[in-house]
Design an enzyme around this catalytic site. Structure first.
Site, PDB file in Angstrom:
ATOM      1  N   LYS A  22      78.994  51.722  59.015  1.00 23.91           N
ATOM      2  CA  LYS A  22      79.732  52.185  60.193  1.00 23.91           C
ATOM      3  C   LYS A  22      80.294  51.016  60.987  1.00 23.91           C
ATOM      4  CE  LYS A  22      78.825  54.383  64.710  1.00 23.91           C
ATOM      5  NZ  LYS A  22      78.725  53.214  65.587  1.00 23.91           N
ATOM      6  N   ASN A  23      79.445  50.021  61.290  1.00 21.80           N
ATOM      7  CA  ASN A  23      79.877  48.932  62.172  1.00 21.80           C
ATOM      8  C   ASN A  23      80.963  48.073  61.535  1.00 21.80           C
ATOM      9  OD1 ASN A  23      78.120  49.801  64.134  1.00 21.80           O
ATOM     10  ND2 ASN A  23      76.499  48.359  63.612  1.00 21.80           N
ATOM     11  N   ARG A  97      83.639  54.040  71.222  1.00 12.94           N
ATOM     12  CA  ARG A  97      83.374  52.632  71.518  1.00 12.94           C
ATOM     13  C   ARG A  97      84.218  51.699  70.640  1.00 12.94           C
ATOM     14  NH1 ARG A  97      81.480  49.368  75.529  1.00 12.94           N
ATOM     15  NH2 ARG A  97      81.057  47.335  74.646  1.00 12.94           N
ATOM     16  N   ASP A 121      77.463  55.147  72.707  1.00 12.83           N
ATOM     17  CA  ASP A 121      76.086  55.436  73.079  1.00 12.83           C
ATOM     18  C   ASP A 121      75.781  55.035  74.510  1.00 12.83           C
ATOM     19  OD1 ASP A 121      75.267  56.502  70.651  1.00 12.83           O
ATOM     20  OD2 ASP A 121      74.852  54.541  69.801  1.00 12.83           O
ATOM     21  N   ASP A 319      69.931  47.545  66.217  1.00  7.28           N
ATOM     22  CA  ASP A 319      70.105  48.940  65.800  1.00  7.28           C
ATOM     23  C   ASP A 319      68.913  49.485  65.024  1.00  7.28           C
ATOM     24  OD1 ASP A 319      72.516  49.215  67.025  1.00  7.28           O
ATOM     25  OD2 ASP A 319      73.738  48.979  65.236  1.00  7.28           O
ATOM     26  N   MET A 341      68.574  43.451  74.146  1.00  7.49           N
ATOM     27  CA  MET A 341      70.012  43.599  74.374  1.00  7.49           C
ATOM     28  C   MET A 341      70.384  44.764  75.294  1.00  7.49           C
ATOM     29  SD  MET A 341      72.947  43.349  71.454  1.00  7.49           S
ATOM     30  CE  MET A 341      72.208  41.813  70.898  1.00  7.49           C
TER      31      MET A 341
END
Length: 435
Positions: A22-23, A97, A121, A319, A341
């Site tokens: 996904k990223n 995002r 998110d 993540d 983070m």
């Protein structure tokens, strides 16, 4: 809205094939904006966030051809720049995002870019300063309309420069790289994020004609070129899904083979799960996780409690901390989870506590998990998914728990995991999607 109904406590067995990352997809899908030529990208995950970005690009004027599931051809020959100031654009881009990464390519090729405050998110503050500070150093002028929450940036000509980021932001790095590849002169880019997905973006851009060196390090040198061409690019398997499946196997005492994981791009992920006592084997490019009755958390050399925390690559990805936390609830021993983070990412622990887990939420960033060693199984409850990663963590907890669980707001899970219920049923999970 849909929900998952799950009857847990069942051992699973079989093979799971990992979706595209996904990223990485959210980055490389923006790169075709840098050229008028055709760009083919394969292994694109069929998930909500990625599909939203594809729809946004198409609405902007990118011609998109679906070759087969997961493979698309993009051609950004004619982009409607006027559309970028419309209410429809603000609505579409504001729901995602990843939309922030269209700004760098638009600025580089067309001299201006626009973006509303992007969604995503609700896991804490996610500032965009890094992106726009980098653009400003390249010579762009930035404006933010606080009333409309709308960002605009423009530059007659970007010029190479020295950039030292104050944080190794992954999306910030991707955006700045895509702006710098068409800048005049050389950009020296220090404290750049160097995750495998950034490496993939750099390799893709180089295949389009960019000149980027230092790939895989945090010091990049980018020699600007006048134009870029087309290319073919294949997305890596999703390391977050790989970690999720390792955690799933451990929690459900299941024998699972995870296929085609691109092991060399997993960094410390396998060893971090091993520190929780989870056995896993590398078999070619697959990961085999045997069924385990129990697993015991490691300690530091002096016997003190293990701490697992997130850090920029090559550190442990933030993540997967939610997965680590859930898996630790059924281990022997204790561990401190330190989420550096994002200050809201550990708030889902209240649902695990309701299921019977022993967790002390020390503050927004730290949680101590006291492993139950399977002496007391988790119990099924009704719960709501707050974000993608917490959602799949709760799903793993529900699959290991006794009795029935219902997870609401599973649209959050669908944002990051392709056909997750179907794939889990194929290896024996009792899970169904209900309205």
């Amino acid at each position: 809205m849909s929900s998952f109904e799950i009857y847990g406590g069942k051992k699973l067995k079989g093979e799971l094939t990992v979706q595209g990352a996904k990223n990485e997809a959210l980055q490389v899908l923006c790169a075709p904006l840098l050229t008028a030529e055709k760009v083919t990208i394969s292994n694109i995950p069929d998930i909500v966030d990625v599909n939203k970005l594809i729809d946004l690009l198409q609405t902007m004027g990118v011609k998109i051809e679906k070759v087969e599931r997961g493979t698309y051809v993009f051609q950004a020959k004619e982009i409607d720049l006027s559309y970028l100031e419309t209410e429809d654009f603000k609505k579409r881009a504001g729901s995602l995002r990843g939309s922030i990464m269209i700004v760098g390519p638009l600025l580089a090729r067309f001299g201006k870019g626009f973006i509303p405050k992007p969604g995503g998110d609700k896991i804490g503050r996610r500032r965009l300063d890094t992106h726009f500070d980098g653009f400003a150093l390249l010579g762009a002028k930035f404006n933010y309309d606080a009333g409309e929450h709308f960002y605009s940036i423009e530059a007659k000509k970007l010029k190479g420069t020295y950039i030292h980021l104050d944080e190794a932001s992954v999306t910030g790095t991707a955006n700045i790289i895509m702006a710098a590849v068409l800048a005049e002169g050389t950009t020296t880019f220090y404290n750049a994020a160097c995750e495998p997905y950034i490496q993939q973006l750099c390799k893709m851009l180089n295949s389009m004609g960019a000149k980027i060196s230092g790939i895989s390090s945090n010091l990049l040198t980018i020699e600007g070129v006048k134009e870029l061409g087309g290319c073919y690019h294949r997305i890596l398997p999703d390391m977050i899904e790989i970690g999720s499946f390792i955690g799933l196997a451990a929690m459900t005492q299941s024998e699972i083979t995870i296929k085609d994981v691109s092991w060399e791009n997993l960094g410390v992920i396998p060893n971090t799960f091993k520190r929780l006592g989870i056995k896993l084997e590398r078999r070619g490019d697959d990961i085999f996780v045997p069924a385990q009755d129990s697993y015991e958390i490691d300690t530091f050399i002096d016997g003190s409690i293990l701490t697992i925390y997130d850090a920029p690559w090559p550190g442990f990805t933030p993540d997967l901390l939610s997965i680590i936390l859930v898996v630790a609830t059924q281990a022997k021993g204790s561990v401190l989870i330190h989420q550096k983070m994002f200050e809201s990412r550990l708030f889902f622990t209240d649902k695990l506590i309701d299921m019977g887990a022993q967790i002390i939420l020390c503050d927004p960033h730290r949680a101590t998990v006291i492993g139950l060693g399977r002496q007391h199984k988790l119990r099924g409850i009704q719960m709501t998914s707050p974000d993608i990663r917490a959602g799949v963590s709760l799903l793993i907890a529900a699959l290991s728990a006794e009795g029935k669980s219902v997870i609401h707001n599973i649209e959050q899970i669908d944002r990051g995991y392709q056909d997750i219920d179907i794939r889990l049923r194929n290896i024996g999970a009792d899970i169904r999607r209900i309205n």
